[in-house]
Design an enzyme around this catalytic site. Structure first.
Site, PDB file in Angstrom:
ATOM      1  CB  THR A 168      -0.235  16.433  35.615  1.00 38.81           C
ATOM      2  OG1 THR A 168      -1.634  16.071  35.872  1.00 38.81           O
ATOM      3  CG2 THR A 168      -0.032  15.981  34.375  1.00 38.81           C
ATOM      4  CE  LYS A 204      -4.412  15.218  33.756  1.00 37.68           C
ATOM      5  NZ  LYS A 204      -4.257  15.947  34.891  1.00 37.68           N
ATOM      6  CE  LYS A 240       2.216  20.724  34.723  1.00 34.91           C
ATOM      7  NZ  LYS A 240       1.824  19.668  35.497  1.00 34.91           N
TER       8      LYS A 240
END
Length: 294
Positions: free
Chosen positions: A96, A171, A239
């Protein structure tokens, strides 16, 4: 296929295992070599000392590492995979990361005669362990079609969402949705606790209606019991949300709830919960109750 896999962490070790179980010839690399050695002992295949050594002669090189900097290090950094990959080989990045780094690496790969697909995953460690991840891809259709049979070894769903970067953008949308769901679920459980409801019964009933979700089914009861020592860590969610907020600033999207939930997760981190599961968001609402166990 001959497949190299970089990164044998919480997700990667299971993904690589499914590739080996599906009959692919798998070579692995991990920054901590002992972890790679243990993986080979358990699953067969080969161990490589660097991403470059791993990449030689592979049909596909896959990676599942930590962040943008890690992806750049294993692709274009010293001893990175790109320089050693065979022409027309495919690099599939399951990290990711940002859409910008995906586009940058796609352009670099194209210039080297390689293909690059950004392919972040959703489903957590349980999904990786069971081989039922959702994989969101960005890149060229021909490269995607060549890589998909390998990805299917650990995926329940794998779809090309658009050109390079589209997988990472999808995502981001996934993480934005999860952030709001977990906060709402936290408030619903907290409300039920303070109102004196049987929370287990509430979850049984509500999960059958319009408010039902994966988070409710898989995290509701553990949230009620104050159990957070598993699943996707708060520091990793922060994050990811940071990537979402940075992209929203670039594109002009408004994400007020996501920004607020990110600050709530910051509070959880300050309370010592950086490695707790993301469902620990409820601890902000009940600091004297469900947050105690961690």
């Amino acid at each position: 296929m001959k497949i190299g896999f970089i990164g044998l962490g919480v997700m990667g070790r299971h993904m690589a295992r499914h590739l080996a179980a599906a009959g692919h010839d798998v070579t692995v690399y991990n920054r901590t070599e002992e972890r790679a050695r243990q993986w080979v002992e358990a699953n067969g295949g080969q161990l490589a000392p660097t991403p470059a050594a791993l990449a030689e002669g592979q049909d596909i090189v896959m990676a599942c590492v930590g962040n943008d900097d890690d992806v750049l290090a294993v692709t274009t950094g010293p001893q990175g995979a790109f320089a050693a990959m065979t022409k027309d080989a495919i690099f599939v990045d399951h990290t990711t990361a940002s859409a910008n780094v995906a586009r940058r690496l796609h352009d670099t790969a194209t210039g080297l005669g390689l293909d690059f697909i950004d392919a972040p995953v959703s489903g957590g460690e349980a999904g990786a362990e069971k081989g039922v991840l959702t994989v969101m891809c960005g890149g060229d259709e021909a490269a995607f079609e060549r890589a998909k049979p390998a990805i299917d070894a650990f995926a329940r769903s794998c779809r090309l969402m658009g050109p390079s970067g589209a997988g990472q953008l999808t995502k981001m949308a996934n993480q934005i949705c999860i952030a709001g769901l977990v906060q709402a679920l936290s408030e619903g459980i907290h409300f039920s606790q303070t109102a004196g409801l049987d929370v287990e019964a509430m979850l049984d009933v509500v999960s059958q209606g319009a408010a039902g979700s994966w988070q409710m089914e898989n995290r509701g009861r553990t949230m009620n019991r104050g159990e957070f020592g598993f699943g996707f860590a708060v520091e990793l969610m922060r994050k990811d949300l940071g990537i979402c907020l940075a992209e929203a600033k670039r594109s002009g999207a408004s994400l007020p709830v996501t920004a607020l939930v990110d600050q709530f997760y910051s509070d959880v981190e300050k309370a010592g919960g950086s490695r707790w599961d993301t469902s620990s968001l409820i601890t902000r609402l009940a600091p004297d109750g469900t947050g105690a166990k961690g």
